[in-house]
Scaffold this motif. Structure first.
Motif, PDB file in Angstrom:
ATOM      1  N   TRP A 197       0.841  -1.183   0.000  1.00  9.21           N
ATOM      2  CA  TRP A 197       0.000   0.000   0.000  1.00  9.21           C
ATOM      3  C   TRP A 197       0.879   1.237   0.000  1.00  9.21           C
ATOM      4  N   GLY A 198       0.661   2.102  -0.950  1.00  7.52           N
ATOM      5  CA  GLY A 198       1.316   3.386  -0.957  1.00  7.52           C
ATOM      6  C   GLY A 198       2.662   3.454  -1.642  1.00  7.52           C
ATOM      7  N   LEU A 199       3.057   2.408  -2.343  1.00  4.42           N
ATOM      8  CA  LEU A 199       4.346   2.468  -3.021  1.00  4.42           C
ATOM      9  C   LEU A 199       4.324   3.444  -4.188  1.00  4.42           C
ATOM     10  N   GLU A 200       3.160   3.640  -4.778  1.00  2.44           N
ATOM     11  CA  GLU A 200       3.002   4.626  -5.849  1.00  2.44           C
ATOM     12  C   GLU A 200       1.590   5.194  -5.766  1.00  2.44           C
ATOM     13  N   PRO A 201       1.383   6.414  -6.256  1.00  7.93           N
ATOM     14  CA  PRO A 201       0.046   7.020  -6.195  1.00  7.93           C
ATOM     15  C   PRO A 201      -0.982   6.165  -6.941  1.00  7.93           C
ATOM     16  N   LEU A 202      -2.212   6.176  -6.433  1.00  2.42           N
ATOM     17  CA  LEU A 202      -3.279   5.399  -7.066  1.00  2.42           C
ATOM     18  C   LEU A 202      -3.764   6.076  -8.341  1.00  2.42           C
ATOM     19  N   LYS A 203      -4.114   5.272  -9.318  1.00 10.11           N
ATOM     20  CA  LYS A 203      -4.740   5.768 -10.547  1.00 10.11           C
ATOM     21  C   LYS A 203      -6.239   5.866 -10.296  1.00 10.11           C
ATOM     22  N   ALA A 204      -6.955   6.543 -11.170  1.00  9.73           N
ATOM     23  CA  ALA A 204      -8.394   6.776 -10.988  1.00  9.73           C
ATOM     24  C   ALA A 204      -9.166   5.465 -10.792  1.00  9.73           C
ATOM     25  N   ALA A 205      -8.901   4.476 -11.612  1.00 10.83           N
ATOM     26  CA  ALA A 205      -9.620   3.194 -11.497  1.00 10.83           C
ATOM     27  C   ALA A 205      -9.300   2.513 -10.170  1.00 10.83           C
ATOM     28  N   GLN A 206      -8.047   2.605  -9.730  1.00 12.64           N
ATOM     29  CA  GLN A 206      -7.656   2.002  -8.451  1.00 12.64           C
ATOM     30  C   GLN A 206      -8.347   2.697  -7.278  1.00 12.64           C
ATOM     31  N   ARG A 207      -8.444   4.029  -7.339  1.00 10.44           N
ATOM     32  CA  ARG A 207      -9.148   4.780  -6.294  1.00 10.44           C
ATOM     33  C   ARG A 207     -10.605   4.349  -6.217  1.00 10.44           C
ATOM     34  N   ASN A 208     -11.234   4.235  -7.371  1.00  5.96           N
ATOM     35  CA  ASN A 208     -12.648   3.829  -7.414  1.00  5.96           C
ATOM     36  C   ASN A 208     -12.828   2.415  -6.879  1.00  5.96           C
ATOM     37  N   ASP A 209     -11.943   1.518  -7.246  1.00  5.15           N
ATOM     38  CA  ASP A 209     -12.006   0.136  -6.742  1.00  5.15           C
ATOM     39  C   ASP A 209     -11.831   0.098  -5.230  1.00  5.15           C
ATOM     40  N   LEU A 210     -10.845   0.851  -4.732  1.00  6.82           N
ATOM     41  CA  LEU A 210     -10.601   0.886  -3.291  1.00  6.82           C
ATOM     42  C   LEU A 210     -11.801   1.470  -2.554  1.00  6.82           C
ATOM     43  N   MET A 211     -12.404   2.491  -3.104  1.00  5.26           N
ATOM     44  CA  MET A 211     -13.592   3.078  -2.480  1.00  5.26           C
ATOM     45  C   MET A 211     -14.724   2.061  -2.414  1.00  5.26           C
ATOM     46  N   GLU A 212     -14.923   1.322  -3.473  1.00  2.00           N
ATOM     47  CA  GLU A 212     -15.974   0.298  -3.499  1.00  2.00           C
ATOM     48  C   GLU A 212     -15.700  -0.799  -2.462  1.00  2.00           C
TER      49      GLU A 212
END
Length: 83
Positions: free
Chosen positions: A1-16
């Motif tokens: 977790w946190g090795l690189e900034p999240l991309k938009a799709a990754q942010r949305n997946d994590l939120m879900e």
């Protein structure tokens, strides 16, 4: 977790994922990135607020310190380690 900034799709997946698990299941997160930097790593302010609110509310934090176990168990000498 946190090795690189999240991309938009990754942010949305994590939120879900966080929304589905919030107040119903445990979630374990392990990171070398300090929690103070998670907000920036998520990227989007609105999603970062929502994700971290679900993740950090009622959380238990275990902050570890000390020498890396890889370094301790390694056969390298101190001069051969990177840092």
């Amino acid at each position: 977790w946190g090795l690189e900034p999240l991309k938009a799709a990754q942010r949305n997946d994590l939120m879900e994922i966080m929304d589905d698990r919030h107040e119903s299941k445990s979630t374990t997160l392990i990171s070398q990135l300090p929690t103070e930097e998670w907000y920036q790593s998520i990227g989007d302010n609105t999603l970062a607020d929502a994700i971290l609110d679900r993740l950090m509310h009622n959380s238990h934090r275990i902050k570890m310190k000390g020498e890396s176990m890889r370094k301790i168990r390694s056969k390298l000498t101190d001069g051969e380690h990177l840092g």
